[in-house]
Write an enzyme that holds these catalytic residues in place. Structure first.
Site, mmCIF file in Angstrom:
data_model
loop_
_atom_site.group_PDB
_atom_site.id
_atom_site.type_symbol
_atom_site.label_atom_id
_atom_site.label_comp_id
_atom_site.label_asym_id
_atom_site.label_seq_id
_atom_site.Cartn_x
_atom_site.Cartn_y
_atom_site.Cartn_z
ATOM 1 N N THR A 93 -2.689 -1.386 -7.928
ATOM 2 C CA THR A 93 -2.986 -2.813 -7.973
ATOM 3 C C THR A 93 -3.412 -3.231 -6.571
ATOM 4 O OG1 THR A 93 -1.293 -3.167 -9.654
ATOM 5 C CG2 THR A 93 -2.071 -5.111 -8.456
ATOM 6 N N LYS A 168 -5.770 -7.950 -14.028
ATOM 7 C CA LYS A 168 -4.381 -7.645 -13.675
ATOM 8 C C LYS A 168 -3.721 -8.831 -12.960
ATOM 9 C CE LYS A 168 -0.722 -5.247 -12.321
ATOM 10 N NZ LYS A 168 0.312 -4.793 -13.223
ATOM 11 N N LYS A 243 3.898 -9.259 -4.552
ATOM 12 C CA LYS A 243 2.619 -8.667 -4.141
ATOM 13 C C LYS A 243 1.488 -9.166 -5.043
ATOM 14 C CE LYS A 243 0.088 -4.370 -4.514
ATOM 15 N NZ LYS A 243 0.059 -2.971 -4.936
HETATM 16 P P1 NAD Z 1 5.425 4.046 -5.128
HETATM 17 O O1 NAD Z 1 5.688 3.517 -3.751
HETATM 18 O O2 NAD Z 1 6.563 4.581 -5.926
HETATM 19 O O3 NAD Z 1 4.316 5.205 -5.061
HETATM 20 C C1 NAD Z 1 3.230 5.206 -4.177
HETATM 21 C C2 NAD Z 1 3.101 6.638 -3.650
HETATM 22 O O4 NAD Z 1 1.947 6.717 -2.825
HETATM 23 C C3 NAD Z 1 4.292 7.066 -2.779
HETATM 24 O O5 NAD Z 1 4.853 8.264 -3.301
HETATM 25 C C4 NAD Z 1 3.666 7.276 -1.391
HETATM 26 O O6 NAD Z 1 4.269 8.329 -0.668
HETATM 27 C C5 NAD Z 1 2.248 7.608 -1.767
HETATM 28 N N1 NAD Z 1 1.287 7.391 -0.675
HETATM 29 C C6 NAD Z 1 1.155 6.337 0.143
HETATM 30 N N2 NAD Z 1 0.110 6.510 0.973
HETATM 31 C C7 NAD Z 1 -0.431 7.726 0.667
HETATM 32 C C8 NAD Z 1 -1.525 8.475 1.150
HETATM 33 N N3 NAD Z 1 -2.295 8.013 2.146
HETATM 34 N N4 NAD Z 1 -1.780 9.674 0.595
HETATM 35 C C9 NAD Z 1 -1.020 10.151 -0.413
HETATM 36 N N5 NAD Z 1 0.032 9.478 -0.932
HETATM 37 C C10 NAD Z 1 0.324 8.290 -0.394
HETATM 38 O O7 NAD Z 1 4.679 2.869 -5.906
HETATM 39 P P2 NAD Z 1 4.482 2.733 -7.494
HETATM 40 O O8 NAD Z 1 5.576 1.918 -8.061
HETATM 41 O O9 NAD Z 1 4.168 4.072 -8.053
HETATM 42 O O10 NAD Z 1 3.171 1.805 -7.529
HETATM 43 C C11 NAD Z 1 1.871 2.319 -7.273
HETATM 44 C C12 NAD Z 1 0.864 1.241 -7.573
HETATM 45 O O11 NAD Z 1 1.008 0.834 -8.937
HETATM 46 C C13 NAD Z 1 1.009 -0.015 -6.727
HETATM 47 O O12 NAD Z 1 -0.275 -0.479 -6.386
HETATM 48 C C14 NAD Z 1 1.732 -0.980 -7.657
HETATM 49 O O13 NAD Z 1 1.451 -2.338 -7.352
HETATM 50 C C15 NAD Z 1 1.170 -0.581 -9.006
HETATM 51 N N6 NAD Z 1 2.036 -0.876 -10.168
HETATM 52 C C16 NAD Z 1 3.356 -0.570 -10.135
HETATM 53 C C17 NAD Z 1 4.142 -0.873 -11.234
HETATM 54 C C18 NAD Z 1 5.618 -0.545 -11.245
HETATM 55 O O14 NAD Z 1 6.337 -1.044 -12.125
HETATM 56 N N7 NAD Z 1 6.114 0.270 -10.333
HETATM 57 C C19 NAD Z 1 3.580 -1.482 -12.367
HETATM 58 C C20 NAD Z 1 2.209 -1.756 -12.383
HETATM 59 C C21 NAD Z 1 1.440 -1.450 -11.266
#
Ligand code: NAD
Length: 294
Positions: A93, A168, A243
């Site tokens: 997102t 979204k 966010k």
């Molecule tokens: P998260 O923090 O669990 O996962 C993100 C991952 O990205 C982490 O493991 C981190 O180490 C990795 N990362 C960061 N920078 C990196 C890089 N340069 N190279 C490789 N890996 C890297 O977050 P999440 O909950 O999985 O969310 C991910 C996305 O999905 C976000 O944009 C969030 O807004 C969106 N989202 C999350 C949810 C939810 O319920 N968690 C729901 C809908 C959308």
């Protein structure tokens, strides 16, 4: 048809999404900065690369699931060396403007690009029941739809690049505000001597009906599966709602659209997530409304 897929960002969402792609028969090579995320993904059959560029080197599809626009743009700059015509799919997102810049970056390096943010949270990622909101041209949408179907139940083509992100943040604008409205109604009802169940029984079948009430009810009792029944364990974290509403408020400012309630809701969730709401489900916002009343 199966593909060679690179998956960058194997966190709470990306980890189970990559596992579902493996389950569907795709060859998935993953990369994350965090070793524990890599170990978990390897346990689900994801091949592990030492860098994002290595993961993408031979990929037909390059998927990203990263925290924010900054991470996506940095990663896209690193991945321009991917095979020509690779299909870049960002499921994070991020701001609509960042999504369009990312798509331009990929296209100017000879790739195809799609934004495909999701709704459904971690349970949806694990159960392959996510909803994908896709910004793409018709040809790229046709190419990405079967890949997304391995991770979700519904794939909606919202328009050209950035339209998925627009859908979204507009959806979560509705959700964030409606959760506050439902919470204010319960807090007002409490001070008027109205029981939670009575208000639920009326509003859930009357014009106050909405997802925030009937699926994620902010008081314990009426909806047994809602986070309120387990001390507001997320669920959808207040920080993520802060966010998403921040992205909506910024987009509104950039386009001179007056969104008074969304701006106020963004402030409330942001304050809450920075303090006692850290790590809690966004429906716990009701506790701050009660404190203000007391
Ligand atoms: P998260 O923090 O669990 O996962 C993100 C991952 O990205 C982490 O493991 C981190 O180490 C990795 N990362 C960061 N920078 C990196 C890089 N340069 N190279 C490789 N890996 C890297 O977050 P999440 O909950 O999985 O969310 C991910 C996305 O999905 C976000 O944009 C969030 O807004 C969106 N989202 C999350 C949810 C939810 O319920 N968690 C729901 C809908 C959308």
């Amino acid at each position: 048809m199966t593909h060679r897929i690179a998956f960058v960002g194997l966190g709470n969402m990306g980890g189970p999404m990559a596992a579902n792609l493996v389950r569907a028969g795709h060859t998935v090579t993953g990369y994350d900065l965090v070793p524990e995320a890599l170990d978990r993904a390897a346990g689900h059959g994801v091949r592990i690369a030492a860098t994002a560029a290595e993961a993408a080197a031979d990929a037909e599809v390059v998927l990203t699931m990263l925290p924010s626009g900054r991470h996506v743009l940095e990663t896209y700059r690193e991945l321009v060396t991917a095979k020509r015509d690779a299909l870049f799919v960002d499921c994070s997102t991020i701001a609509v403007g960042d999504a369009r810049v990312a798509a331009d970056l990929a296209r100017s390096a000879g790739h195809r690009a799609v934004d495909a943010p999701v709704s459904g949270g971690v349970p949806g990622a694990e159960a392959a029941s996510l909803t994908f909101m896709v910004g793409a041209d018709d040809t790229d949408f046709a190419a990405v739809e079967p890949v997304l179907t391995a991770m979700g139940r519904k794939v909606v083509h919202c328009g050209a690049s950035g339209a998925g992100q627009a859908a979204k943040i507009c959806n979560n604008l509705i959700l964030g505000i409606s959760m506050i409205a439902v919470s204010e109604a319960f807090v007002l009802g409490e001070s008027l001597g109205l029981g939670h169940q009575a208000l639920y029984d009326v509003a859930s079948t009357a014009s106050g009906q909405c997802w925030a009430l009937t699926s994620n009810c902010p008081v314990p009792g009426p909806v047994p599966a809602s986070p309120a029944n387990r001390d507001y364990a997320a669920g959808f974290a207040a920080a993520l709602m802060a966010k998403d509403l921040g992205l909506a408020a910024d987009a509104a400012t950039a386009h001179a659209v007056p969104v008074e309630l969304a701006s106020r809701a963004a402030e409330l969730y942001s304050d809450f997530a920075a303090g006692e709401g850290a790590g809690l489900d966004f429906s716990a916002i009701i506790t701050t409304l009660r404190e203000k009343h007391a």
